[in-house]
Every structure is written in structure tokens, then in C-alpha cells.
Motif scaffolding. Sequence first.
Motif, PDB file in Angstrom:
ATOM      1  N   VAL A  37       0.823  -1.236  -0.197  1.00 34.54           N
ATOM      2  CA  VAL A  37       0.457  -0.427  -0.225  1.00 34.54           C
ATOM      3  C   VAL A  37       0.682   0.831  -0.164  1.00 34.54           C
ATOM      4  O   VAL A  37       0.727   2.246  -0.141  1.00 34.54           O
ATOM      5  N   HIS A  38       1.564   0.993  -0.151  1.00 29.32           N
ATOM      6  CA  HIS A  38       3.274   2.892   0.095  1.00 29.32           C
ATOM      7  C   HIS A  38       4.482   1.724  -0.810  1.00 29.32           C
ATOM      8  O   HIS A  38       4.498   1.012  -0.853  1.00 29.32           O
ATOM      9  N   PRO A  39       4.626   3.101  -1.069  1.00 31.01           N
ATOM     10  CA  PRO A  39       6.327   2.456  -2.419  1.00 31.01           C
ATOM     11  C   PRO A  39       7.043   1.667  -1.232  1.00 31.01           C
ATOM     12  O   PRO A  39       6.968   2.643   0.080  1.00 31.01           O
ATOM     13  N   PHE A  40       8.221   0.844  -1.904  1.00 30.87           N
ATOM     14  CA  PHE A  40       8.848  -0.136  -1.094  1.00 30.87           C
ATOM     15  C   PHE A  40      10.319   0.395  -1.754  1.00 30.87           C
ATOM     16  O   PHE A  40      10.001   0.063  -2.823  1.00 30.87           O
ATOM     17  N   ARG A  41      11.204   0.010  -0.445  1.00 29.40           N
ATOM     18  CA  ARG A  41      12.345  -0.645  -1.474  1.00 29.40           C
ATOM     19  C   ARG A  41      13.602  -1.000  -0.626  1.00 29.40           C
ATOM     20  O   ARG A  41      13.171  -0.580   1.044  1.00 29.40           O
ATOM     21  N   TRP A  42      14.133  -1.677  -1.142  1.00 28.58           N
ATOM     22  CA  TRP A  42      15.642  -2.500  -0.482  1.00 28.58           C
ATOM     23  C   TRP A  42      16.248  -1.308  -0.123  1.00 28.58           C
ATOM     24  O   TRP A  42      17.230  -1.235  -0.873  1.00 28.58           O
ATOM     25  N   THR A  43      17.112  -0.949   1.170  1.00 28.29           N
ATOM     26  CA  THR A  43      18.163  -0.020   1.380  1.00 28.29           C
ATOM     27  C   THR A  43      19.762  -1.052   1.909  1.00 28.29           C
ATOM     28  O   THR A  43      19.453  -1.548   2.747  1.00 28.29           O
ATOM     29  N   ALA A  44      20.556  -0.286   1.213  1.00 27.90           N
ATOM     30  CA  ALA A  44      21.709  -0.427   1.521  1.00 27.90           C
ATOM     31  C   ALA A  44      22.654  -0.417   3.118  1.00 27.90           C
ATOM     32  O   ALA A  44      22.039   0.791   3.134  1.00 27.90           O
ATOM     33  N   GLU A  45      22.944  -0.435   3.916  1.00 22.23           N
ATOM     34  CA  GLU A  45      23.888   0.583   5.109  1.00 22.23           C
ATOM     35  C   GLU A  45      24.151   1.256   4.681  1.00 22.23           C
ATOM     36  O   GLU A  45      23.838   2.793   5.363  1.00 22.23           O
ATOM     37  N   GLU A  46      24.593   1.645   3.571  1.00 24.12           N
ATOM     38  CA  GLU A  46      25.489   2.755   3.065  1.00 24.12           C
ATOM     39  C   GLU A  46      24.714   3.364   2.715  1.00 24.12           C
ATOM     40  O   GLU A  46      24.672   4.961   2.327  1.00 24.12           O
ATOM     41  N   GLU A  47      23.168   3.304   3.091  1.00 24.01           N
ATOM     42  CA  GLU A  47      22.064   4.347   1.934  1.00 24.01           C
ATOM     43  C   GLU A  47      21.575   4.944   3.485  1.00 24.01           C
ATOM     44  O   GLU A  47      20.765   5.893   3.495  1.00 24.01           O
ATOM     45  N   LEU A  48      21.573   4.132   4.449  1.00 21.07           N
ATOM     46  CA  LEU A  48      20.332   4.546   5.500  1.00 21.07           C
ATOM     47  C   LEU A  48      20.891   5.967   5.863  1.00 21.07           C
ATOM     48  O   LEU A  48      20.311   6.734   6.271  1.00 21.07           O
TER      49      LEU A  48
END
Length: 163
Positions: free
Chosen positions: A124-135
Motif C-alpha cells: 500500500v506504500h512505495p517500498f524499497r530495499w535499502t543498503a547499509e551505506e544508503e541509510l
Amino acid sequence: MTIKHPTASVFPFALVDGRWRLGMIEHPRLGWWMVPGGHVEAGETPDQGALRELVEESGFTGRLLPAPGPELPAGYPHPAVAAPWWTVEIPAARDNHHGEPHVHIEHLYVAVVDAPEVPVGEAVHPFRWTAEEELAELHAPEDTKIVGKELFGRIGELARLTS
């Protein structure tokens, strides 16, 4: 008297292209990236609420990792409910559940999504897999960044111990 309501959030991790990633949703009202979570509904435990919110908001299912701490003694006659990793109080503004400022009693869980390429439903929301360095650079709440950073440092070992 301050109104307090139980909420539950889950930090879902998955191996994507051989690296651990944290699953995050873009919250439409707040405008930032967060982990899936929300109010615990009547009749459900916080762990059930966390897993429900994960599916609703991301489209993925996960398995909760056991929180650090002692197990119930052998022979204890009642079923255990999955314990959160942390329980915190978070001040909350008015929202669609409550028309006045209140406090969330937030139950924070950690999960592994074993099939990150196969959603079981539509998010129901935009979703992403986030890398450690992006956090660190992501437009996200500071508390999410703090917990995410801590968990990135431990997730590989935690997942191996429970698989």
C-alpha cells in the motif's frame, strides 16, 4: 491523562544480490522513509500486528527473529508470544486513529524476508530495499537510522543462528 496506544514496527531484512538490505516504506502522510508498522488492532498481539503491517505496507512476509533474552523454562504451561527487541514510548501527533496528541507504546521487532523477490501481495506504500551505506543519507527518522545501523552490524549472524 496521556492516552497511550500499542503500536508495532518491524525492521525487515533480506539478502538482495548477496547483500543484506533493510526494507522501508515511504510514508504518505509523513513524507519520509520508515520501517513498516502501525497500530496494534483489537484482538491481536504486537507480534501479530508487526507481521500484518509488514504484509500490508510492503507486500512481503517475514519471520520474526527472537529477541535477545532468556527462554521460558522447560515445562512452562502457557504459549509464548514473540517478544519485541525493544519497547519504547514515542510521542505522536493527531492521526487517523486518534484525534488528539497521544503516545505510542511501540514494540520494535526484527524480521528476515526469505523471498525478497516474491511479494505475496500489493504494497500500500512505495517500498524499497535499502543498503547499509544508503541509510545515513535517506530522508528517514533518526531513531530508524540508529536502530537500522545497529542491526546492520548484527543481521548476518542473527539470521544464521535462526535459519
